[in-house]
Structure formats: C-alpha cells, structure tokens
Design a protein around this motif. Structure first.
Motif, PDB file in Angstrom:
ATOM      1  N   TYR A 196       0.810  -1.217   0.000  1.00  0.00           N
ATOM      2  CA  TYR A 196       0.000   0.000   0.000  1.00  0.00           C
ATOM      3  C   TYR A 196       0.848   1.273   0.000  1.00  0.00           C
ATOM      4  CZ  TYR A 196      -2.961   3.812   1.515  1.00  0.00           C
ATOM      5  OH  TYR A 196      -3.585   5.025   1.608  1.00  0.00           O
ATOM      6  N   SER A 197       1.808   1.387   0.895  1.00  0.00           N
ATOM      7  CA  SER A 197       2.590   2.629   0.981  1.00  0.00           C
ATOM      8  C   SER A 197       3.407   2.853  -0.295  1.00  0.00           C
ATOM      9  CB  SER A 197       3.481   2.654   2.220  1.00  0.00           C
ATOM     10  OG  SER A 197       4.391   1.589   2.194  1.00  0.00           O
ATOM     11  N   ARG A 212       0.826   3.953  -3.001  1.00  0.00           N
ATOM     12  CA  ARG A 212       0.344   5.302  -2.728  1.00  0.00           C
ATOM     13  C   ARG A 212       1.429   6.342  -3.059  1.00  0.00           C
ATOM     14  NH1 ARG A 212      -0.165   9.270   1.102  1.00  0.00           N
ATOM     15  NH2 ARG A 212      -2.260  10.128   1.338  1.00  0.00           N
ATOM     16  N   GLU A 247      -5.597  12.756  -4.089  1.00  0.00           N
ATOM     17  CA  GLU A 247      -5.045  12.041  -2.935  1.00  0.00           C
ATOM     18  C   GLU A 247      -6.118  11.286  -2.154  1.00  0.00           C
ATOM     19  OE1 GLU A 247      -2.053  12.813   0.833  1.00  0.00           O
ATOM     20  OE2 GLU A 247      -2.477  14.440  -0.564  1.00  0.00           O
ATOM     21  N   LYS A 248      -7.333  11.822  -2.104  1.00  0.00           N
ATOM     22  CA  LYS A 248      -8.405  11.185  -1.333  1.00  0.00           C
ATOM     23  C   LYS A 248      -8.838   9.839  -1.916  1.00  0.00           C
ATOM     24  CE  LYS A 248     -12.128  13.629  -3.662  1.00  0.00           C
ATOM     25  NZ  LYS A 248     -13.243  14.545  -3.517  1.00  0.00           N
ATOM     26  N   THR A 249      -8.478   9.568  -3.186  1.00  0.00           N
ATOM     27  CA  THR A 249      -8.847   8.291  -3.802  1.00  0.00           C
ATOM     28  C   THR A 249      -7.848   7.179  -3.487  1.00  0.00           C
ATOM     29  OG1 THR A 249      -7.659   8.733  -5.877  1.00  0.00           O
ATOM     30  CG2 THR A 249      -9.963   9.490  -5.716  1.00  0.00           C
ATOM     31  N   LEU A 250      -6.719   7.524  -2.904  1.00  0.00           N
ATOM     32  CA  LEU A 250      -5.638   6.560  -2.675  1.00  0.00           C
ATOM     33  C   LEU A 250      -5.783   5.864  -1.317  1.00  0.00           C
ATOM     34  CD1 LEU A 250      -2.734   8.742  -4.053  1.00  0.00           C
ATOM     35  CD2 LEU A 250      -4.013   6.959  -5.249  1.00  0.00           C
ATOM     36  N   THR A 251      -6.892   5.209  -1.128  1.00  0.00           N
ATOM     37  CA  THR A 251      -7.167   4.575   0.166  1.00  0.00           C
ATOM     38  C   THR A 251      -6.731   3.114   0.172  1.00  0.00           C
ATOM     39  OG1 THR A 251      -9.379   3.845  -0.456  1.00  0.00           O
ATOM     40  CG2 THR A 251      -9.172   6.082   0.477  1.00  0.00           C
ATOM     41  N   LYS A 252      -6.485   2.630   1.361  1.00  0.00           N
ATOM     42  CA  LYS A 252      -6.148   1.216   1.529  1.00  0.00           C
ATOM     43  C   LYS A 252      -7.329   0.349   1.108  1.00  0.00           C
ATOM     44  CE  LYS A 252      -2.959  -0.542   4.570  1.00  0.00           C
ATOM     45  NZ  LYS A 252      -2.386  -0.786   5.892  1.00  0.00           N
ATOM     46  N   GLN A 253      -8.534   0.811   1.375  1.00  0.00           N
ATOM     47  CA  GLN A 253      -9.745   0.082   0.985  1.00  0.00           C
ATOM     48  C   GLN A 253      -9.836  -0.061  -0.535  1.00  0.00           C
ATOM     49  OE1 GLN A 253     -11.664  -1.608   2.929  1.00  0.00           O
ATOM     50  NE2 GLN A 253     -12.976  -2.283   1.274  1.00  0.00           N
ATOM     51  N   PHE A 254      -9.508   1.012  -1.269  1.00  0.00           N
ATOM     52  CA  PHE A 254      -9.521   0.944  -2.728  1.00  0.00           C
ATOM     53  C   PHE A 254      -8.540  -0.119  -3.218  1.00  0.00           C
ATOM     54  CE2 PHE A 254      -7.590   1.913  -6.787  1.00  0.00           C
ATOM     55  CZ  PHE A 254      -8.704   2.042  -7.613  1.00  0.00           C
ATOM     56  N   LYS A 295      -7.288  -2.651  -1.576  1.00  0.00           N
ATOM     57  CA  LYS A 295      -7.733  -3.979  -1.142  1.00  0.00           C
ATOM     58  C   LYS A 295      -8.793  -4.535  -2.102  1.00  0.00           C
ATOM     59  CE  LYS A 295      -8.090  -4.966   3.317  1.00  0.00           C
ATOM     60  NZ  LYS A 295      -8.592  -5.005   4.703  1.00  0.00           N
TER      61      LYS A 295
END
Length: 120
Positions: free
Chosen positions: A27-28, A31, A51-58, A60
């Motif tokens: 993830y990191s 991102r 930046e708000k679209t770069l989530t761990k949930q996305f 995953k």
C-alpha cells in the motif's frame, strides 16, 4: 482449481525489475508512486490522482478483484517493482483469450509517468 498457478509462483525477475501480484503490504509503495506522478504528459496519461482516492480500501478491493480474475483464469495482473529501490512503477496484465491447443492472451501495461524514458 486444476491448472491455476499459485500466487507464490507468479514472481518474475529481470535484471532491474520484479513482476508479481500486488499485495496489501504494498500500500505505501503504491500510494507513494501515485502521488509522485508527474502532471499529465499526453492525452493517454492519467497524471496524478486525487489524494483522497488513494485509500487502503480501494487497493484492497482492486487486489481482491485481480485475485478473483486470476482464480477464474481470466486475467493475470502483476505489479512492476524496481529491484533496487522496491518502488512500485506500474503494472502489466495478461487477459486470457484462449486455452485450446494453443495459448493466446492480450497484454497491457502501464508505467507511471515518472518512470518514462528510462529504458524499461
């Protein structure tokens, strides 16, 4: 499923790169690579994402979708990582078209624009 390759065997190495399925532990790296993208370079380039679209949930969800496609023998997606720095550089995928007496697939790839022009 018979004939499906285990994830641990889906790692390919070249002199400069490692190709393997992306994992949530990446993830990191994913991102950071996304945030380091240069401004859009041409009509086909995405440029930097919000930046708000770069989530761990996305990530995953994306990984899960790729794993399901792999298990169905439809699509094999590999992250491209720099061997020395370990940075995430993009992806390559193979979409299975035929598994008859011959093997046939379409290949697509994406290098993040900050890595263009470096001979990869």
């Amino acid at each position: 499923m018979k004939g499906i390759i285990e994830d641990s065997k889906l790692i390919k190495r070249t002199e400069r790169l490692i190709l393997r399925p992306v994992e949530i532990s990446d993830y990191s790296l994913w991102r950071e690579s996304s945030l380091e993208r240069l401004p859009k370079q041409n009509e086909f380039d995405k440029g930097p994402p919000a930046e708000k679209t770069l989530t761990k949930q996305f990530l995953k969800k994306w990984i899960s979708g790729n794993k399901k496609a792999r298990q169905k023998d439809l699509l094999y997606t590999f992250g491209i990582f720099d061997k020395k720095s370990k940075k995430y550089m993009g992806l390559v995928n193979f979409c299975v078209i035929s598994r008859l007496s011959y093997q046939f697939a379409n290949m697509g790839y994406e290098f993040r624009n900050q890595y263009w022009g470096q001979g990869y």
